[in-house]
Design an enzyme around this catalytic site. Structure first.
Site, PDB file in Angstrom:
ATOM      1  N   GLU A   1      51.067  47.738  53.214  1.00  0.00           N
ATOM      2  CA  GLU A   1      49.953  46.930  52.323  1.00  0.00           C
ATOM      3  C   GLU A   1      49.787  47.357  51.088  1.00  0.00           C
ATOM      4  O   GLU A   1      49.659  46.630  50.065  1.00  0.00           O
ATOM      5  CB  GLU A   1      48.662  46.653  53.193  1.00  0.00           C
ATOM      6  CG  GLU A   1      47.593  45.874  52.627  1.00  0.00           C
ATOM      7  CD  GLU A   1      47.587  45.127  51.421  1.00  0.00           C
ATOM      8  OE1 GLU A   1      46.855  45.912  50.627  1.00  0.00           O
ATOM      9  OE2 GLU A   1      48.193  44.447  51.312  1.00  0.00           O
TER      10      GLU A   1
ATOM     11  N   SER B   1      39.854  53.483  51.240  1.00  0.00           N
ATOM     12  CA  SER B   1      38.940  53.502  50.238  1.00  0.00           C
ATOM     13  C   SER B   1      39.582  53.995  49.110  1.00  0.00           C
ATOM     14  O   SER B   1      40.285  54.644  49.070  1.00  0.00           O
ATOM     15  CB  SER B   1      37.649  54.294  50.510  1.00  0.00           C
ATOM     16  OG  SER B   1      37.950  55.679  50.560  1.00  0.00           O
TER      17      SER B   1
END
Lengths: 392, 397
Positions: B250, B380
């Site tokens: 991704e 994150s």
């Protein structure tokens, strides 16, 4: 689709990098730095730059050049930034560009072979310090071929055999002699030499084809070369800082293991990488006459200036006290970046040019994404190269 | 340098564009069409439209034809992404399956898994959820507590997953569970990636409402749920390695579609700035807002150049590796910052869900809110920075 240097361009990059590594490293830079009275043109270096053809890249073949483009010249600029290389390379290359784009065949024949070989050195006064990058006088007025005025912060005018001067009505060639006074300035970045040139009725030879469009083209090309110098500086500042922080121990561990430093350097490498992309694309965009070339120039110059500022500041900060000493090289990078950050339009001025191009004019309806010649070429909204640059 | 596409690639663009022209109704391209639909209605329309697109051969662009893909090039995939956004086509209902699971299955699945999972996923017969995060294991994924105990030919699962996209629509979930104990301090050991049927008594999904008001994610409870021991991806005990591979797909791959989407948003924000008043003039004439808008454009265009770089690498068969974290960090921040530029232009009007420019502003606001999640999901910003510092720059742990 291949957004990368070609094999030939990569070979050129290897050649200039290995030359600097072997023959003109930090010690040689320091010798220039610590000789403020010298002309900052190391003889052997300058001779080699000429012999290697690094001044001749964009010069046409008929004038003993290589007919290559701004991408090739940018490869040199980037390596010179990383090496904080002194000398009138940029001024000579830009003087040759002015002749190539705006000179008559006679003017080209007289100067281009000599500038391409390094036999003659060039300097340029294309923009008055502090001004936005658009065609305007650099401080001189011409009356019947005689130039009068003050040209501020001109690089290497003291050693130049020919000076390209932007007057209100166009570009002129000026040679040292009567009516031309060059005063050396004491400046922070000693990898260059800055001067004030005072013209009092100096003989000027007009570049016949130097229209405002050509002047703009020169300012854009200068901005791209400077952007590449800046990203060279930024990458080197980052790399040296990372290496230092891997080994410098405090609190019993390498300082590079502390998250406060890690995260900051992680952000930095991302932005250095983006600035490298932008500087490369801007060179290619001008070479290929891409529709978004003007935009690409301003993106590259603003991004490279911001990133070099960050990288050279971080270099000092993350070396700690040693980074603030004269003995350490960090100040070479910091001061060179400061000089170039404001050259040919600073980040704010280039962002204003972007705003004028993209915000003031409503974009065309179809923000065409590819389907044309390049991925994501965003169509008419980005203006049309030189002409749009002039209009702002 | 060559920024053009090959004739084959351009032919593909024309073919896909013309399919979209015929098969994507004009009304479906507008925000107004979706505004009065419930989430379930929207999901089911999108699911069907996407299945029709797959049936026409426009799905799994780079995947081999033997598994139901198109067998195209990475460049064709980039073109596909651009054209989808250009046409305002509905976004996929199966993002976790398409982006994460399928490439992982292709890389390390068994032949049987490739032949069943990929075609069913392409045609939306199976909607996949991802079960990674738990209430006590977010960025620290290896701290997960869900247990899968082997009983004969089955695992029995107990535990809870959270922030699960499409929890209420999922048919199956690829999920990380403890099949063995950690080895001393190595808590990455003893984890497996299991493929679990969500339509069973022991699996319960509950929606979670997001700050945007939507409920596109939820939580999933496992109470003596089961899955056959054959439904392991990458082998028992190799779950951590499988997950890292999966996440790497991704982080870097989609820069071109991110750019295309955010650049459209920027154009909308610029249009809004031209029409919004600030001190009696257009906000677009405010010198500070102009600088902010231009700076945002600089970052966006850098994302475009970067996507060319990524495409150059992947076209040459090179793995992006940990550099993919740089792409993720950069696009997430660029998107978030554009949201902030938009809110600076909107000012107090940012509070209003309607108002001037109606649907366009609603969409901008929802993107600005959504951008706040992108710096968290998929690793994150802080996790990405640590990865970049250690794996790209080589700084010590």
């Amino acid at each position: 689709m291949r957004f990368a240097l070609t094999d030939e361009q990569r070979d050129l990059q290897d050649a200039v990098r290995s030359y600097l590594r072997d023959r003109f490293g930090p010690q040689q830079v320091r010798e220039v730095y610590e000789d403020p009275a010298g002309d900052a043109v190391p003889d052997k270096l300058w001779a080699s730059i000429g012999e290697q053809g690094w001044l001749a890249l964009m010069v046409p073949e008929q004038y003993e050049g290589f007919d290559a483009g701004l991408v090739e010249a940018s490869v040199i600029a980037r390596a010179f930034g990383a090496g904080t290389v002194p000398g009138p390379w940029l001024g000579t290359v830009l003087a040759a560009e002015a002749l190539r784009l705006g000179g008559s065949p006679e003017q080209q024949a007289a100067w281009l072979p000599r500038l391409a070989s390094g036999e003659a050195k060039g300097a340029v006064a294309l923009i008055a310090p502090g001004n936005s990058p658009r065609p305007a006088s650099a401080g001189a007025e011409a009356v019947q071929g005689r130039l009068t005025g003050t040209l501020n912060l001109v690089e290497y005018a003291a050693v130049a055999d020919v000076l390209v001067v932007a007057a209100a009505d166009g570009l002129y060639l000026v040679q040292p002699g009567e009516g031309v006074t060059v005063q050396a300035l004491d400046a922070l970045d000693r990898t260059s030499r800055l001067t004030t040139v005072t013209l009092t009725g100096a003989a000027g030879e007009k570049l016949a084809g130097a229209t405002p469009e050509v002047h703009q083209q020169l300012l854009d090309r200068a901005a791209v070369l400077v952007a590449n110098d800046l990203v060279g500086i930024a990458r080197k500042a980052l790399t040296d800082t990372v290496e230092y922080d891997k080994t410098r121990v405090q609190f019993g561990r390498p300082v590079g293991s502390f998250q406060a430093i890690k995260h900051h350097l992680a952000d930095l490498v991302v932005h250095v990488t983006m600035a490298e992309h932008a500087a490369l694309y801007a060179a290619y965009a001008l070479d290929s006459g891409a529709q978004d070339a003007t935009l690409a120039v301003s993106i590259a110059k603003s991004k490279a200036g911001d990133v070099a500022r960050q990288a050279t500041s971080d270099m000092i900060q993350y070396h700690g006290g040693i980074g603030f000493t004269w003995e350490h090289d960090a100040h070479f990078y910091f001061k060179r970046a400061k000089r170039l950050e404001y050259a040919y339009g600073d980040a704010t001025q280039h962002r204003e040019r972007i705003a004028a191009l993209l915000i003031d004019a409503a974009p065309a309806e179809d923000n065409s994404l590819g389907g044309g010649t390049a991925v994501g070429g965003t169509g008419a909204s980005q203006g049309t190269g030189v002409a749009a640059g002039v209009a702002v | 340098m060559d920024l053009t596409f090959s004739k084959e690639d351009e032919d593909f663009r024309r073919e896909f564009r013309s399919w979209l022209d015929t098969n994507l109704p004009a009304e479906m391209r507008t925000g107004a069409f979706w505004a009065d639909k419930t989430e379930d209605e929207s999901f089911s329309i999108r699911r069907q439209w996407e299945a029709d697109k797959a049936a026409a051969g426009f799905a799994g662009i780079v995947w081999p034809t033997e598994y139901g893909g198109r067998g195209g090039t990475p460049t064709m995939k980039a073109i596909y992404d651009q054209e989808m956004i250009r046409a305002n086509a509905p976004t996929t209902v199966n993002p976790l399956g398409l982006t994460f699971l399928a490439p992982t299955v292709m890389f390390l699945g068994t032949e049987e898994q490739k032949k069943t999972i990929i075609p069913e996923l392409l045609h939306n017969k199976t909607i996949w959820c991802q079960g990674f995060s738990e209430p006590g294991a977010g960025s620290d994924l290896a701290a997960l507590q869900m247990k899968a105990e082997r009983q004969g030919e089955e695992y029995v699962l107990n535990g809870q997953k959270i922030w699960t996209t499409n929890a209420m629509h999922g048919d199956k979930i690829f999920t990380m569970a403890r099949t063995g104990a950690p080895e001393g301090s190595k808590k990455h050991a003893g984890i497996s990636m299991l493929l679990v049927d969500m339509h069973q008594k022991g699996v319960e999904a509950r929606p979670l409402k997001q700050m945007s008001g939507a409920s596109e994610f939820g939580e999933v409870f496992f109470t003596d749920a089961t899955c056959p021991v054959t439904e392991v991806l990458g082998g028992e005990g190799n779950g951590w390695q499988t997950a890292m591979l999966l996440l790497s797909f991704e982080r870097g791959s989609s820069a071109i579609s991110q750019y295309t989407e955010f650049r459209k948003m920027w154009d909308e924000v610029a249009a809004y700035a031209r029409e919004t008043s600030r001190d009696g003039k257009a906000a677009a004439q405010d010198p500070v807002l102009r600088q902010q808008l231009a700076k945002s454009l600089v970052e966006l265009e850098c994302l475009k150049y970067h996507s060319w770089h990524v495409l150059t690498q992947t076209s040459q068969g090179k793995d992006l590796g940990f550099e993919a974290s740089m792409t993720k960090l950069f696009w997430a921040n660029t998107f978030r910052d554009l949201g902030d530029v938009y809110s600076d232009i909107a000012g107090q009007e940012f509070q209003l869900t309607a108002g001037a420019r109606g649907a366009s502003r609603q969409e901008l606001t929802s993107m600005a809110l959504w951008s706040r999640s992108c710096t968290i999901w998929g690793g994150s910003n802080e996790v990405q920075r640590t990865v970049i510092a250690e794996r790209v720059l080589g700084l010590p742990r």
